[in-house]
Design a protein around this motif. Structure first.
Motif, PDB file in Angstrom:
ATOM      1  N   GLU A 265      36.891  -0.861  12.978  1.00 43.15           N
ATOM      2  CA  GLU A 265      35.863   0.078  12.542  1.00 43.15           C
ATOM      3  C   GLU A 265      36.034   1.387  13.316  1.00 43.15           C
ATOM      4  O   GLU A 265      37.092   1.996  13.218  1.00 43.15           O
ATOM      5  CB  GLU A 265      34.477  -0.554  12.683  1.00 43.15           C
ATOM      6  CG  GLU A 265      34.303  -1.750  11.769  1.00 43.15           C
ATOM      7  CD  GLU A 265      32.889  -2.301  11.711  1.00 43.15           C
ATOM      8  OE1 GLU A 265      31.967  -1.728  12.337  1.00 43.15           O
ATOM      9  OE2 GLU A 265      32.682  -3.323  11.009  1.00 43.15           O
ATOM     10  N   HIS A 266      35.031   1.798  14.100  1.00 45.42           N
ATOM     11  CA  HIS A 266      35.084   3.126  14.709  1.00 45.42           C
ATOM     12  C   HIS A 266      36.025   3.219  15.913  1.00 45.42           C
ATOM     13  O   HIS A 266      36.386   4.320  16.312  1.00 45.42           O
ATOM     14  CB  HIS A 266      33.665   3.561  15.124  1.00 45.42           C
ATOM     15  CG  HIS A 266      33.570   4.984  15.569  1.00 45.42           C
ATOM     16  ND1 HIS A 266      33.858   6.054  14.737  1.00 45.42           N
ATOM     17  CD2 HIS A 266      33.238   5.525  16.774  1.00 45.42           C
ATOM     18  CE1 HIS A 266      33.690   7.185  15.401  1.00 45.42           C
ATOM     19  NE2 HIS A 266      33.325   6.898  16.631  1.00 45.42           N
ATOM     20  N   SER A 267      36.423   2.084  16.462  1.00 50.69           N
ATOM     21  CA  SER A 267      37.267   2.127  17.667  1.00 50.69           C
ATOM     22  C   SER A 267      38.509   1.257  17.501  1.00 50.69           C
ATOM     23  O   SER A 267      38.657   0.219  18.155  1.00 50.69           O
ATOM     24  CB  SER A 267      36.464   1.656  18.887  1.00 50.69           C
ATOM     25  OG  SER A 267      35.379   2.515  19.132  1.00 50.69           O
ATOM     26  N   PRO A 268      39.448   1.654  16.633  1.00 52.03           N
ATOM     27  CA  PRO A 268      40.673   0.852  16.476  1.00 52.03           C
ATOM     28  C   PRO A 268      41.461   0.719  17.764  1.00 52.03           C
ATOM     29  O   PRO A 268      42.176  -0.259  17.955  1.00 52.03           O
ATOM     30  CB  PRO A 268      41.463   1.601  15.395  1.00 52.03           C
ATOM     31  CG  PRO A 268      40.870   2.961  15.331  1.00 52.03           C
ATOM     32  CD  PRO A 268      39.434   2.820  15.741  1.00 52.03           C
ATOM     33  N   ASN A 269      41.324   1.695  18.670  1.00 51.03           N
ATOM     34  CA  ASN A 269      41.994   1.632  19.972  1.00 51.03           C
ATOM     35  C   ASN A 269      41.547   0.422  20.779  1.00 51.03           C
ATOM     36  O   ASN A 269      42.326  -0.145  21.548  1.00 51.03           O
ATOM     37  CB  ASN A 269      41.724   2.909  20.768  1.00 51.03           C
ATOM     38  CG  ASN A 269      40.266   3.342  20.714  1.00 51.03           C
ATOM     39  OD1 ASN A 269      39.694   3.508  19.642  1.00 51.03           O
ATOM     40  ND2 ASN A 269      39.652   3.557  21.859  1.00 51.03           N
ATOM     41  N   ALA A 270      40.296  -0.009  20.615  1.00 50.48           N
ATOM     42  CA  ALA A 270      39.770  -1.171  21.329  1.00 50.48           C
ATOM     43  C   ALA A 270      39.733  -2.419  20.464  1.00 50.48           C
ATOM     44  O   ALA A 270      39.855  -3.538  20.966  1.00 50.48           O
ATOM     45  CB  ALA A 270      38.356  -0.868  21.847  1.00 50.48           C
ATOM     46  N   GLU A 271      39.584  -2.249  19.149  1.00 48.03           N
ATOM     47  CA  GLU A 271      39.388  -3.386  18.252  1.00 48.03           C
ATOM     48  C   GLU A 271      40.698  -3.971  17.731  1.00 48.03           C
ATOM     49  O   GLU A 271      40.790  -5.191  17.532  1.00 48.03           O
ATOM     50  CB  GLU A 271      38.510  -2.942  17.067  1.00 48.03           C
ATOM     51  CG  GLU A 271      37.108  -2.533  17.500  1.00 48.03           C
ATOM     52  CD  GLU A 271      36.411  -1.607  16.504  1.00 48.03           C
ATOM     53  OE1 GLU A 271      35.265  -1.226  16.770  1.00 48.03           O
ATOM     54  OE2 GLU A 271      37.035  -1.251  15.469  1.00 48.03           O
ATOM     55  N   ARG A 272      41.698  -3.140  17.520  1.00 45.84           N
ATOM     56  CA  ARG A 272      43.026  -3.588  17.066  1.00 45.84           C
ATOM     57  C   ARG A 272      44.091  -2.789  17.816  1.00 45.84           C
ATOM     58  O   ARG A 272      44.851  -2.021  17.229  1.00 45.84           O
ATOM     59  CB  ARG A 272      43.177  -3.408  15.544  1.00 45.84           C
ATOM     60  CG  ARG A 272      42.303  -4.304  14.693  1.00 45.84           C
ATOM     61  CD  ARG A 272      42.731  -5.772  14.790  1.00 45.84           C
ATOM     62  NE  ARG A 272      41.953  -6.627  13.911  1.00 45.84           N
ATOM     63  CZ  ARG A 272      40.807  -7.209  14.221  1.00 45.84           C
ATOM     64  NH1 ARG A 272      40.294  -6.995  15.440  1.00 45.84           N
ATOM     65  NH2 ARG A 272      40.173  -7.975  13.375  1.00 45.84           N
ATOM     66  N   PRO A 273      44.186  -2.972  19.129  1.00 46.43           N
ATOM     67  CA  PRO A 273      45.048  -2.096  19.922  1.00 46.43           C
ATOM     68  C   PRO A 273      46.535  -2.215  19.604  1.00 46.43           C
ATOM     69  O   PRO A 273      47.254  -1.206  19.622  1.00 46.43           O
ATOM     70  CB  PRO A 273      44.744  -2.495  21.362  1.00 46.43           C
ATOM     71  CG  PRO A 273      44.146  -3.858  21.277  1.00 46.43           C
ATOM     72  CD  PRO A 273      43.409  -3.896  19.980  1.00 46.43           C
ATOM     73  N   GLU A 274      47.035  -3.415  19.326  1.00 46.08           N
ATOM     74  CA  GLU A 274      48.476  -3.557  19.065  1.00 46.08           C
ATOM     75  C   GLU A 274      48.877  -2.807  17.809  1.00 46.08           C
ATOM     76  O   GLU A 274      49.878  -2.074  17.802  1.00 46.08           O
ATOM     77  CB  GLU A 274      48.840  -5.044  18.961  1.00 46.08           C
ATOM     78  CG  GLU A 274      48.684  -5.834  20.250  1.00 46.08           C
ATOM     79  CD  GLU A 274      49.772  -5.491  21.266  1.00 46.08           C
ATOM     80  OE1 GLU A 274      50.805  -4.897  20.871  1.00 46.08           O
ATOM     81  OE2 GLU A 274      49.575  -5.813  22.454  1.00 46.08           O
ATOM     82  N   LYS A 275      48.112  -2.984  16.734  1.00 46.83           N
ATOM     83  CA  LYS A 275      48.419  -2.279  15.484  1.00 46.83           C
ATOM     84  C   LYS A 275      48.249  -0.771  15.649  1.00 46.83           C
ATOM     85  O   LYS A 275      49.022   0.024  15.098  1.00 46.83           O
ATOM     86  CB  LYS A 275      47.514  -2.785  14.353  1.00 46.83           C
ATOM     87  CG  LYS A 275      47.866  -4.168  13.846  1.00 46.83           C
ATOM     88  CD  LYS A 275      49.220  -4.154  13.131  1.00 46.83           C
ATOM     89  CE  LYS A 275      49.552  -5.496  12.509  1.00 46.83           C
ATOM     90  NZ  LYS A 275      50.902  -5.493  11.883  1.00 46.83           N
ATOM     91  N   THR A 276      47.225  -0.380  16.421  1.00 45.37           N
ATOM     92  CA  THR A 276      47.000   1.040  16.643  1.00 45.37           C
ATOM     93  C   THR A 276      48.132   1.644  17.445  1.00 45.37           C
ATOM     94  O   THR A 276      48.651   2.731  17.110  1.00 45.37           O
ATOM     95  CB  THR A 276      45.657   1.248  17.364  1.00 45.37           C
ATOM     96  OG1 THR A 276      44.597   0.670  16.577  1.00 45.37           O
ATOM     97  CG2 THR A 276      45.362   2.723  17.566  1.00 45.37           C
ATOM     98  N   ALA A 277      48.555   0.973  18.506  1.00 43.52           N
ATOM     99  CA  ALA A 277      49.661   1.472  19.329  1.00 43.52           C
ATOM    100  C   ALA A 277      50.943   1.572  18.498  1.00 43.52           C
ATOM    101  O   ALA A 277      51.719   2.534  18.644  1.00 43.52           O
ATOM    102  CB  ALA A 277      49.877   0.555  20.529  1.00 43.52           C
ATOM    103  N   GLU A 278      51.179   0.601  17.625  1.00 43.81           N
ATOM    104  CA  GLU A 278      52.373   0.637  16.770  1.00 43.81           C
ATOM    105  C   GLU A 278      52.353   1.865  15.872  1.00 43.81           C
ATOM    106  O   GLU A 278      53.375   2.559  15.710  1.00 43.81           O
ATOM    107  CB  GLU A 278      52.417  -0.639  15.925  1.00 43.81           C
ATOM    108  CG  GLU A 278      53.610  -0.743  15.001  1.00 43.81           C
ATOM    109  CD  GLU A 278      53.591  -2.008  14.161  1.00 43.81           C
ATOM    110  OE1 GLU A 278      54.420  -2.105  13.243  1.00 43.81           O
ATOM    111  OE2 GLU A 278      52.738  -2.894  14.418  1.00 43.81           O
TER     112      GLU A 278
END
Length: 288
Positions: A265-278
């Motif tokens: 949702e509003h914080s992909p950096n915290a909620e889905r970090p691996e996918k976000t970092a990729e």
């Protein structure tokens, strides 16, 4: 309010104070084993802090990037005055430019700027002052102008409360509004204690001033497009501050790369970090 999934600093990172021409800022600095191919300066959002990016540090370093997450002035471990005027958007943007200058090193590659939520508005303002220090701008969970109407009402309530109550009283009132039993069940105790401590550490005038910015921000997308800087618009699949459709349209106007992180949702950096970092590393690698 972003909730970091962990408070553990990875072995590749260290915490220290970054000295700049505009003061000292608390940072988390993660480095790859070899010389970095680029440096990411990560700017947090409203009520947030550098810890919101903790889960991104190790995967970004593994992808070859140095990642520096910063507490802005008046946020958590970076001091700030009790004066709303010092948190004007231009002042915060100048801080970002000073931080970019301070993190630049001969062997650490180009600087890629990322702003989350309110940080997206601040980093955009920094780029509009001077785009030259940056190879790219990533706007994460942040939109073209002011936040959505229902969220504006919540921010107005918060600003009013901050003007009349102490920080502990405001914290208790927010917990009542957000159903503390449900929040406690979903949040590890050490993270819950951190969120409380971070809130109490944050300067109320910073929250009042930046809250007003989210209510009053004009649409500056056309200005940003004219800079010619490579841009990336990232969000979760759902966002209540700036609807996903707004960010879709903003990305189209910017001719920007667009990434939607499913399951966030509003914080992909915290909620889905691996996918976000990729997604971040892929974009930064592509723009050099």
């Amino acid at each position: 309010m972003s909730r970091p999934p962990t408070l553990t600093l990875p072995p590749c990172a260290r915490a220290y104070r970054l000295d700049t021409e505009r003061g000292s800022f608390a940072v988390l600095d993660a480095r790859p084993e070899a010389a970095p191919i680029g440096t990411a300066l990560l700017v947090p959002g409203f009520t947030g802090s550098k810890e919101d990016f903790l889960a991104l540090l190790a995967p970004l370093a593994a992808a070859g990037f140095r990642a520096v997450a910063v507490d802005g002035r008046g946020q958590h471990e970076s001091p700030g005055p009790r004066d709303e005027l010092t948190y004007a958007q231009r002042e915060l943007a100048l801080d970002v430019l000073a931080q970019a200058q301070a993190v630049r090193e001969p062997d650490s590659g180009p600087v890629h700027l990322l702003g989350h939520s309110l940080g997206g508005l601040i980093t955009r303002a920094a780029v509009l002052l001077d785009a030259a220090p940056f190879r790219s701008l990533t706007v994460m969970s942040s939109g073209p102008a002011a936040i959505e109407a229902s969220q504006q009402a919540r921010v107005r309530m918060l600003i009013e409360a901050l003007g009349t109550l102490d920080m502990e009283s405001v914290w208790r009132a927010m917990r009542e509004l957000d159903h503390p039993e449900a929040a406690d069940a979903a949040t590890p105790p050490e993270v819950g204690a951190f969120l409380h401590r971070r809130w109490l550490n944050t300067v109320p005038e910073q929250l009042i001033a930046t809250g007003r910015q989210m209510l009053e921000e004009p649409d500056r997308v056309a200005e940003l497009a004219r800079t010619g800087l490579a841009t990336h618009v990232v969000s979760g699949a759902v966002d209540y501050a700036w609807p996903v459709s707004w960010m879709d349209a903003m990305a189209e106007r910017l001719s920007a790369r667009r990434t939607v992180i499913e399951g966030a949702e509003h914080s992909p950096n915290a909620e889905r970090p691996e996918k976000t970092a990729e997604a971040l590393a892929g974009f930064w690698s592509g723009v050099g």
